[in-house]
Enzyme design. Structure first.
Site, short mmCIF file in Angstrom:
data_model
loop_
_atom_site.label_atom_id
_atom_site.label_comp_id
_atom_site.label_asym_id
_atom_site.label_seq_id
_atom_site.Cartn_x
_atom_site.Cartn_y
_atom_site.Cartn_z
N HIS A 88 -0.80 -0.31 -9.85
CA HIS A 88 -1.46 -0.92 -8.95
C HIS A 88 -2.02 -2.28 -9.61
O HIS A 88 -3.16 -2.42 -9.64
CB HIS A 88 -2.43 -0.22 -8.07
N GLU A 141 -3.62 7.53 -5.19
CA GLU A 141 -3.90 6.90 -6.61
C GLU A 141 -5.24 7.37 -7.37
O GLU A 141 -6.26 7.39 -6.62
CB GLU A 141 -4.13 5.28 -6.34
N ARG A 147 0.95 -0.88 0.03
CA ARG A 147 0.02 0.00 -0.07
C ARG A 147 0.93 1.12 -0.07
O ARG A 147 2.13 1.43 0.87
CB ARG A 147 -0.80 0.04 1.18
#
Length: 324
Positions: free
Chosen positions: A287, A268, A239
């Protein structure tokens, strides 16, 4: 009998969703790429018995206050830091996640990111595409070996252990730091438990796979980067908020750290003008840790299976909490 109403907060594979339409009255967000509009999510929560949410959706008290009928919220991810689990438990709402099914796929990506960063694969690809490959020299795009180096894994959960298995195949020395000892992993993989301080000072590759908690938030800060070897390579596939991105940038431009590979970011999607994107020694991915077709379909199926089971009075397969 009226079928339970379920809202899916992102457009998923029709092939998967159709398997559940006989038992569930499913409505799905229409856009494949854009997150569900917050107001729409709140409206759907009001009339739904179950939700399937993504990491981009804030599953907070406001949503649960609106969702008087909600019995289950299935978060399609291993992590659930976007979910207020405590409130859900108090409100009697089951929260589930999708562990196991993405372990190997995410470990593949993590190790690939480490290799791409170490061997400068993205830079090499761009050199050819930009027409800059004119000749050969002994140190042209020379990277860093992976085999027989030391890997330090921070967060030795399922994915951490899977990465360690890959590292063993490369003859790497394996260090790890975790909230608790993993004696089976130590026996099977030859992994060595270390304090966080010892690990970051010793490892050639520091791989962050820890969950995001109040304790781990910002754990990779300026002080941590200063303690790493100047030749160390930092990888984050967990993360973004575990890392102080400004401190990482400063460590890289000062030469306190050799390179970094990042699949996750504090905010993000990452801003295209983010300073980390300017550095050749940084490999950035959007991601995609679990992004294989096979694994994403398995995550969809598990999420919907959890929803169906709970709404028909059965136990969830992968519960996060025990609702009151």
């Amino acid at each position: 009998m009226t079928k339970p109403k379920v809202f899916i907060a992102r457009k998923l594979s029709e092939e998967v969703v159709n398997q559940f339409k006989e038992s569930l009255d499913i409505t799905m967000w229409e856009d494949t790429d854009e997150p569900v509009d917050r107001n729409r999510l709140l409206e759907e929560a009001e009339r739904s018995d179950g939700l399937v949410t993504m990491l981009t959706d804030q599953v907070d008290q406001e949503l649960m206050d609106r969702g008087k009928r909600l019995k289950i919220i299935a978060n399609m991810a291993v992590g659930y830091d976007n979910v207020d689990v405590e409130t859900a438990t108090e409100y009697g709402i089951q929260i589930t996640n999708t562990p196991d099914v993405l372990t190997e796929t995410t470990a593949d990506l993590t190790f690939a990111l480490m290799m791409a960063t170490a061997r400068r694969l993205i830079e090499a690809n761009e050199v050819i595409k930009d027409g800059k490959w004119k000749n050969w020299s002994p140190l042209f795009l020379a990277g860093t070996d992976i085999h027989h180096k030391t890997i330090g894994i921070v967060g030795m959960g399922r994915i951490g252990e899977a990465v360690a298995r890959r590292a063993k195949g490369f003859g790497m020395d394996i260090l790890y730091h975790n909230r608790s000892r993993k004696e089976e992993a130590e026996r099977e993989l030859g992994a060595s438990y270390n304090s966080f301080e010892t690990l970051i000072q010793t490892a050639d590759y520091i791989v962050c796979l820890a969950p995001l908690t109040e304790e781990t938030k910002g754990i990779f800060n300026a002080e941590a980067f200063k303690k790493m070897k100047n030749s160390a390579i930092f990888i984050n596939a967990s993360r973004g908020p575990l890392v102080d991105e400004n401190a990482l940038y400063q460590a890289l431009i000062k030469g306190e750290l050799k390179a970094a590979g990042l699949d996750v970011f504090d905010k993000e999607p990452i801003d295209e003008n983010h300073p980390l994107l300017e550095l050749d020694q940084v490999v950035c991915l959007p991601h995609i840790g679990s992004a294989s077709v096979e694994t994403r379909k398995a995550m969809m199926e598990l999420s919907l299976k959890n929803v169906k089971d709970v709404l028909y009075g059965q136990q969830a397969k992968t519960p996060v909490n025990r609702p009151n």
